[in-house]
Write a protein that holds these residues in place. Structure first.
Motif, PDB file in Angstrom:
ATOM      1  N   PRO A   6       1.105  -1.212  -0.149  1.00  0.00           N
ATOM      2  CA  PRO A   6       0.024  -0.004   0.003  1.00  0.00           C
ATOM      3  C   PRO A   6       0.748   1.296  -0.125  1.00  0.00           C
ATOM      4  CG  PRO A   6      -0.748  -1.467   1.383  1.00  0.00           C
ATOM      5  CD  PRO A   6       0.352  -2.175   1.042  1.00  0.00           C
ATOM      6  N   SER A   7       0.414   2.054  -0.738  1.00  0.00           N
ATOM      7  CA  SER A   7       1.238   3.698  -0.755  1.00  0.00           C
ATOM      8  C   SER A   7       1.138   4.295   0.367  1.00  0.00           C
ATOM      9  CB  SER A   7       0.592   4.282  -1.896  1.00  0.00           C
ATOM     10  OG  SER A   7      -0.982   4.619  -1.785  1.00  0.00           O
ATOM     11  N   ASP A   8       0.232   3.937   1.231  1.00  0.00           N
ATOM     12  CA  ASP A   8       0.215   4.921   2.584  1.00  0.00           C
ATOM     13  C   ASP A   8       1.022   3.990   3.778  1.00  0.00           C
ATOM     14  OD1 ASP A   8      -1.632   2.475   2.799  1.00  0.00           O
ATOM     15  OD2 ASP A   8      -3.295   3.821   3.640  1.00  0.00           O
ATOM     16  N   ALA A   9       1.565   3.039   3.617  1.00  0.00           N
ATOM     17  CA  ALA A   9       2.242   2.285   4.538  1.00  0.00           C
ATOM     18  C   ALA A   9       3.582   3.077   5.120  1.00  0.00           C
ATOM     19  CB  ALA A   9       3.041   1.021   3.958  1.00  0.00           C
ATOM     20  N   PRO A  10       3.730   3.295   6.258  1.00  0.00           N
ATOM     21  CA  PRO A  10       4.740   4.343   6.832  1.00  0.00           C
ATOM     22  C   PRO A  10       6.063   3.602   6.486  1.00  0.00           C
ATOM     23  CG  PRO A  10       3.769   2.809   8.326  1.00  0.00           C
ATOM     24  CD  PRO A  10       2.850   2.773   7.265  1.00  0.00           C
ATOM     25  N   LEU A  78       8.492  10.108   6.532  1.00  0.00           N
ATOM     26  CA  LEU A  78       8.989  10.021   7.874  1.00  0.00           C
ATOM     27  C   LEU A  78       8.306  10.964   8.873  1.00  0.00           C
ATOM     28  CD1 LEU A  78      12.785   9.291   7.220  1.00  0.00           C
ATOM     29  CD2 LEU A  78      11.035   7.669   8.362  1.00  0.00           C
ATOM     30  N   ALA A  79       8.282  12.294   8.297  1.00  0.00           N
ATOM     31  CA  ALA A  79       7.702  13.354   9.348  1.00  0.00           C
ATOM     32  C   ALA A  79       6.080  12.992   9.639  1.00  0.00           C
ATOM     33  CB  ALA A  79       7.828  14.800   8.416  1.00  0.00           C
ATOM     34  N   ARG A  80       5.670  12.270   8.333  1.00  0.00           N
ATOM     35  CA  ARG A  80       4.014  12.143   8.779  1.00  0.00           C
ATOM     36  C   ARG A  80       4.041  11.050   9.744  1.00  0.00           C
ATOM     37  NH1 ARG A  80       3.389  10.596   3.970  1.00  0.00           N
ATOM     38  NH2 ARG A  80       2.681  12.637   3.164  1.00  0.00           N
ATOM     39  N   GLU A  81       5.054   9.997   9.593  1.00  0.00           N
ATOM     40  CA  GLU A  81       4.835   8.775  10.476  1.00  0.00           C
ATOM     41  C   GLU A  81       5.074   9.247  12.067  1.00  0.00           C
ATOM     42  OE1 GLU A  81       6.694   4.364  11.371  1.00  0.00           O
ATOM     43  OE2 GLU A  81       7.272   5.450   9.643  1.00  0.00           O
ATOM     44  N   ILE A  82       6.222   9.962  12.140  1.00  0.00           N
ATOM     45  CA  ILE A  82       6.249  10.737  13.474  1.00  0.00           C
ATOM     46  C   ILE A  82       5.263  11.644  13.989  1.00  0.00           C
ATOM     47  CG2 ILE A  82       7.915  12.212  14.819  1.00  0.00           C
ATOM     48  CD1 ILE A  82      10.185  11.486  12.757  1.00  0.00           C
ATOM     49  N   ALA A  83       4.564  12.240  13.168  1.00  0.00           N
ATOM     50  CA  ALA A  83       3.514  13.038  13.553  1.00  0.00           C
ATOM     51  C   ALA A  83       2.274  12.382  14.057  1.00  0.00           C
ATOM     52  CB  ALA A  83       3.070  14.020  12.577  1.00  0.00           C
ATOM     53  N   PHE A  84       2.157  11.029  13.566  1.00  0.00           N
ATOM     54  CA  PHE A  84       0.871  10.295  14.072  1.00  0.00           C
ATOM     55  C   PHE A  84       1.297   9.045  14.912  1.00  0.00           C
ATOM     56  CE2 PHE A  84      -0.646  12.530  10.160  1.00  0.00           C
ATOM     57  CZ  PHE A  84      -1.902  12.907  10.594  1.00  0.00           C
ATOM     58  N   ALA A  85       2.461   9.080  15.132  1.00  0.00           N
ATOM     59  CA  ALA A  85       2.830   7.973  16.055  1.00  0.00           C
ATOM     60  C   ALA A  85       2.462   8.025  17.436  1.00  0.00           C
ATOM     61  CB  ALA A  85       4.466   7.811  16.150  1.00  0.00           C
ATOM     62  N   PRO A  86       2.086   6.763  18.221  1.00  0.00           N
ATOM     63  CA  PRO A  86       1.585   6.933  19.485  1.00  0.00           C
ATOM     64  C   PRO A  86       2.749   7.569  20.542  1.00  0.00           C
ATOM     65  CG  PRO A  86       1.920   4.505  18.668  1.00  0.00           C
ATOM     66  CD  PRO A  86       2.185   5.538  17.455  1.00  0.00           C
ATOM     67  N   GLY A  87       2.287   7.589  21.643  1.00  0.00           N
ATOM     68  CA  GLY A  87       3.232   8.041  22.721  1.00  0.00           C
ATOM     69  C   GLY A  87       4.111   7.104  23.097  1.00  0.00           C
ATOM     70  N   ARG A  88       5.356   7.389  23.545  1.00  0.00           N
ATOM     71  CA  ARG A  88       6.323   6.306  23.898  1.00  0.00           C
ATOM     72  C   ARG A  88       5.799   5.573  24.993  1.00  0.00           C
ATOM     73  NH1 ARG A  88      12.433   8.498  24.627  1.00  0.00           N
ATOM     74  NH2 ARG A  88      12.500   6.173  24.843  1.00  0.00           N
ATOM     75  N   PRO A  89       6.024   4.197  25.039  1.00  0.00           N
ATOM     76  CA  PRO A  89       5.394   3.234  26.456  1.00  0.00           C
ATOM     77  C   PRO A  89       6.241   3.637  27.443  1.00  0.00           C
ATOM     78  CG  PRO A  89       6.159   2.070  24.428  1.00  0.00           C
ATOM     79  CD  PRO A  89       6.617   3.196  24.251  1.00  0.00           C
ATOM     80  N   VAL A  90       5.556   3.569  28.878  1.00  0.00           N
ATOM     81  CA  VAL A  90       6.059   3.941  29.902  1.00  0.00           C
ATOM     82  C   VAL A  90       7.242   2.922  30.026  1.00  0.00           C
ATOM     83  CG1 VAL A  90       5.748   3.869  32.401  1.00  0.00           C
ATOM     84  CG2 VAL A  90       4.225   4.683  30.953  1.00  0.00           C
ATOM     85  N   GLU A  91       8.416   3.220  30.645  1.00  0.00           N
ATOM     86  CA  GLU A  91       9.527   2.392  30.869  1.00  0.00           C
ATOM     87  C   GLU A  91       9.457   1.494  31.907  1.00  0.00           C
ATOM     88  OE1 GLU A  91      13.404   4.589  30.723  1.00  0.00           O
ATOM     89  OE2 GLU A  91      12.968   5.251  28.675  1.00  0.00           O
ATOM     90  N   GLY A  92      10.051   0.461  32.132  1.00  0.00           N
ATOM     91  CA  GLY A  92       9.716  -0.365  33.356  1.00  0.00           C
ATOM     92  C   GLY A  92      10.661   0.199  34.605  1.00  0.00           C
ATOM     93  N   ASP A  93      10.001  -0.298  35.608  1.00  0.00           N
ATOM     94  CA  ASP A  93      10.548   0.360  36.817  1.00  0.00           C
ATOM     95  C   ASP A  93      11.511  -0.503  37.733  1.00  0.00           C
ATOM     96  OD1 ASP A  93       8.838  -1.721  37.739  1.00  0.00           O
ATOM     97  OD2 ASP A  93       7.392  -0.204  38.868  1.00  0.00           O
ATOM     98  N   GLY A  94      11.919  -1.418  37.068  1.00  0.00           N
ATOM     99  CA  GLY A  94      12.788  -2.420  37.704  1.00  0.00           C
ATOM    100  C   GLY A  94      12.398  -3.533  38.323  1.00  0.00           C
TER     101      GLY A  94
END
Length: 286
Positions: A6-10, A78-94
């Protein structure tokens, strides 16, 4: 091999599914892009070339292999993918629970890309072929073997009987006897499992159609298939796919394909479900 999905694949999906087929210089460029999308957006073709130690032509060629006219078009994507990317997951707490939670959230963040390489025609043909075949043989080996058993059980419950035997020689023997009205459903994350490739090849020689579910667009299995659905890996590279294999996304898509098959089969599927529930009711007790 260049991108034909697909042409819209990131870009990250294109890189993940095409990575094993890239030339060494292209692979270095693609790895650098995948490692830091934001940095790639801010870099010119020459700057990226200097960063990874290749010529500017290699950067341009990589962009074209990924399906773009040139590097400027790749930067826009790439700019479009970054703009619509979900937030970064919470890192583990150990803690063990924290690490588990972080891993699950990382996986969840990758889910939007699971269907990014699929096309409407490909999915429709996949489901239609499964429905109309006189016989379905499942080829799945190695770490994909559990997928084979799961697929056989789900298809059977949908009123679409399918055969799966764990022994690879038995799969090959069955494949050679399929014929033009049959289908071989080949399941392989890497798309390069030799026993599965042998079964798929035997099925083709018998005249049967081959349906494939895999994670890499350039995999040998895709070349053998009449219809292949490519599900991008949740890992970052082909190497990671081999070392930290996950079949979770393939399982998810396979389950939903069976749901589409159920919808297509209508009354036949409802009758099959009635029979399944009758069996289950007799096997349960308080």
């Amino acid at each position: 091999m260049t991108w034909t999905g697909p042409s819209d694949a990131p870009p990250s999906v294109r890189i993940a599914t095409l990575a094993p087929s890239l030339q060494p210089s292209e692979r270095r460029v693609a790895d650098a892009i995948a490692a830091d999308l934001s940095d790639a957006v801010e870099s010119t073709a020459q700057q990226l070339a200097d960063q990874v130690g290749v010529g500017r032509a290699s950067v341009i060629r990589t962009a074209q292999t990924l399906g773009y006219d040139g590097y400027p078009q790749l930067r826009v994507a790439l700019a479009r993918e970054i703009a619509f990317a979900p937030g970064r997951p919470v890192e583990g707490d150990g803690t063990a629970v924290g690490m588990l939670r972080a891993a699950v959230e990382t996986f969840a963040a990758s889910l939007p890309r699971v269907t990014a390489a699929l096309t409407e025609s490909g999915v429709q043909d996949f489901v239609r072929t499964l429905d109309e075949a006189d016989r379905v043989l499942i080829a799945a080996n190695g770490l994909s073997a559990p997928l084979g058993l799961d697929a056989a059980m789900r298809l059977g419950a949908a009123g679409r009987p399918a055969e799966y035997v764990p022994d690879t020689l038995a799969q090959q023997i069955a494949a050679r006897q399929l014929g033009p009205s049959a289908v071989c459903l080949a399941l392989s994350g890497s798309g390069a499992n030799q026993p599965t490739l042998t079964v798929a090849s035997a099925a083709r020689d018998s005249g049967a159609r081959v349906l494939a579910l895999t994670s890499f667009a350039n995999a040998p299995l895709v070349g053998l298939a009449d219809t292949a659905l490519v599900i991008p890996p949740v890992t970052d590279s082909f190497r990671d796919e081999l070392l930290h294999t996950s079949r979770a996304t393939l399982t998810l898509v396979l389950e939903q394909l069976v749901e589409l098959l159920l919808d297509r089969r209508g009354e036949r599927a409802r009758n099959a479900h009635t029979a399944v529930l009758a069996v289950l009711s007799q096997s349960l007790r308080e």
